[in-house]
Design an enzyme around this catalytic site. Sequence first.
Site, PDB file in Angstrom:
ATOM      1  N   ARG A  17       0.839  -1.194   0.000  1.00 13.54           N
ATOM      2  CA  ARG A  17       0.000   0.000   0.000  1.00 13.54           C
ATOM      3  C   ARG A  17       0.880   1.253   0.000  1.00 13.54           C
ATOM      4  O   ARG A  17       2.083   1.186   0.189  1.00 13.54           O
ATOM      5  CB  ARG A  17      -0.972  -0.003   1.190  1.00 13.54           C
ATOM      6  CG  ARG A  17      -0.311  -0.280   2.535  1.00 13.54           C
ATOM      7  CD  ARG A  17      -0.931   0.470   3.653  1.00 13.54           C
ATOM      8  NE  ARG A  17      -0.922   1.891   3.432  1.00 13.54           N
ATOM      9  CZ  ARG A  17       0.147   2.681   3.617  1.00 13.54           C
ATOM     10  NH1 ARG A  17       1.323   2.180   4.022  1.00 13.54           N
ATOM     11  NH2 ARG A  17       0.074   3.976   3.391  1.00 13.54           N
ATOM     12  N   GLY A  18       0.168   2.409  -0.178  1.00 14.07           N
ATOM     13  CA  GLY A  18       0.906   3.666  -0.328  1.00 14.07           C
ATOM     14  C   GLY A  18       1.204   3.819  -1.814  1.00 14.07           C
ATOM     15  O   GLY A  18       1.730   2.884  -2.446  1.00 14.07           O
ATOM     16  N   ALA A  19       0.866   4.994  -2.350  1.00 12.44           N
ATOM     17  CA  ALA A  19       0.916   5.161  -3.803  1.00 12.44           C
ATOM     18  C   ALA A  19       2.289   4.855  -4.418  1.00 12.44           C
ATOM     19  O   ALA A  19       2.376   4.271  -5.506  1.00 12.44           O
ATOM     20  CB  ALA A  19       0.484   6.577  -4.156  1.00 12.44           C
ATOM     21  N   CYS A 124      -2.120   9.569   7.609  1.00 13.86           N
ATOM     22  CA  CYS A 124      -1.858   8.323   6.884  1.00 13.86           C
ATOM     23  C   CYS A 124      -0.355   8.042   6.914  1.00 13.86           C
ATOM     24  O   CYS A 124       0.378   8.642   7.710  1.00 13.86           O
ATOM     25  CB  CYS A 124      -2.397   8.364   5.453  1.00 13.86           C
ATOM     26  SG  CYS A 124      -2.501   6.712   4.716  1.00 13.86           S
ATOM     27  N   ASP A 193      -1.973  10.561  -3.267  1.00 10.76           N
ATOM     28  CA  ASP A 193      -2.297   9.446  -4.160  1.00 10.76           C
ATOM     29  C   ASP A 193      -2.415   9.933  -5.587  1.00 10.76           C
ATOM     30  O   ASP A 193      -2.132   9.193  -6.532  1.00 10.76           O
ATOM     31  CB  ASP A 193      -3.590   8.756  -3.722  1.00 10.76           C
ATOM     32  CG  ASP A 193      -3.267   7.685  -2.715  1.00 10.76           C
ATOM     33  OD1 ASP A 193      -3.051   8.037  -1.548  1.00 10.76           O
ATOM     34  OD2 ASP A 193      -3.167   6.514  -3.118  1.00 10.76           O
TER      35      ASP A 193
HETATM   36  C1  RUB Z   1      -2.004   5.807   1.388  1.00 11.19           C
HETATM   37  C2  RUB Z   1      -2.026   7.290   1.361  1.00 11.19           C
HETATM   38  C3  RUB Z   1      -0.696   7.979   1.278  1.00 11.19           C
HETATM   39  C4  RUB Z   1      -0.325   8.183  -0.201  1.00 11.19           C
HETATM   40  C5  RUB Z   1       1.109   8.638  -0.360  1.00 11.19           C
HETATM   41  O1  RUB Z   1      -3.275   5.225   1.296  1.00 11.19           O
HETATM   42  O2  RUB Z   1      -3.055   7.932   1.333  1.00 11.19           O
HETATM   43  O3  RUB Z   1      -0.742   9.234   1.893  1.00 11.19           O
HETATM   44  O4  RUB Z   1      -0.497   6.986  -0.913  1.00 11.19           O
HETATM   45  O5  RUB Z   1       1.964   7.635   0.123  1.00 11.19           O
HETATM   46  P1  RUB Z   1      -3.412   3.623   1.386  1.00 11.19           P
HETATM   47  P2  RUB Z   1       3.469   7.492  -0.427  1.00 11.19           P
HETATM   48  O6  RUB Z   1      -2.849   3.217   2.699  1.00 11.19           O
HETATM   49  O7  RUB Z   1      -4.885   3.400   1.283  1.00 11.19           O
HETATM   50  O8  RUB Z   1      -2.652   3.045   0.223  1.00 11.19           O
HETATM   51  O9  RUB Z   1       4.109   8.833  -0.184  1.00 11.19           O
HETATM   52  O10 RUB Z   1       4.067   6.386   0.409  1.00 11.19           O
HETATM   53  O11 RUB Z   1       3.405   7.156  -1.870  1.00 11.19           O
END
Ligand code: RUB
Length: 308
Positions: A17-19, A124, A193
Amino acid sequence: MNQLQDTAEKIRTMEIRGAGRIASAAATAIHDYVKNLDAETIQEFDDKVQKAAKILVNTRPTAVSLPNAVWMSVKHSKTNVDDAREEIINNANRFIKQADYALENIGKIGSKRIQDGDVIMTHCNSHAALSAITTAFEQGKNISVITTESRPRKQGLLNIKHLNDYNIPTTYIVDSAVRSCMKNVDKVIVGADAISVNGALINKIGTSQLALAAHESRVNLLVAAETYKFSPSTIQGEMIEIEDRPTDEVINPDELRDLPYVEVKNPAFDVTPAEYIDLIITDAGVIPPSMAYFIIKEYLGWELGDID
Ligand code: RUB
């Protein structure tokens, strides 16, 4: 295909998870899939690659990093299977490498916007936002963090582990405490995201509430976002879909059994308008949200907008 489907499932269930992580995992899956792909003709090869790409892209609808990573990887200009395979493998490797570099660069650039003594609120679990925060701390800045819980999946727990590993003083709060704690905050830093052409931010549900509370208290809101989080299709008028996740993430279905008039909703993301955003920290530099169009045009290209 099994391995690719395994990655797709991990993205869908949020094991990955995480974009940013989603994007690199998808590029890796394409790389591995194409490496051993059997195809007699370029047509057969392209059909199989497109099918695989769609499996990955359809796992989660909101993080634009996912289609950007997949389509940047699978695009090729070759007419035979071996050359096409090589080009896609190189594309995927390049994407993964650049994503790592982007995270590091956001750390360096973002840390310059963090001052000694800052109290930073985050929401988040964003690797990009954390990169700026931990880099500033490693530079010797005496900072502390307030992180939300981020219901329902509690990504705030990932933050407290990560920040604790760096010895960064951190306070964990429930999401509804954001406004009441804002008086102690110097800046808010969140990830993305997706960022649309009008500079609006799509991020974890509740981000827009942080933005409102920050705006009210005249606290700057900074967004840490790699250039591949900007959405080319929004130039063509497309809206970014907000993912509705299963409601059992919010409430145990047993609790609803005798409550026929109750409906539960679980939107995973929300939209923060550009007017609440002070700066976007990208790997290409710091920009105001009004420059989103420029990033899309320079770094992503128009043609990505044609993708369905
Ligand atoms: C994750 C989320 C993060 C972004 C950015 O949502 O909202 O703020 O994805 O993350 P989920 P990063 O947990 O539903 O995937 O900076 O790590 O890309």
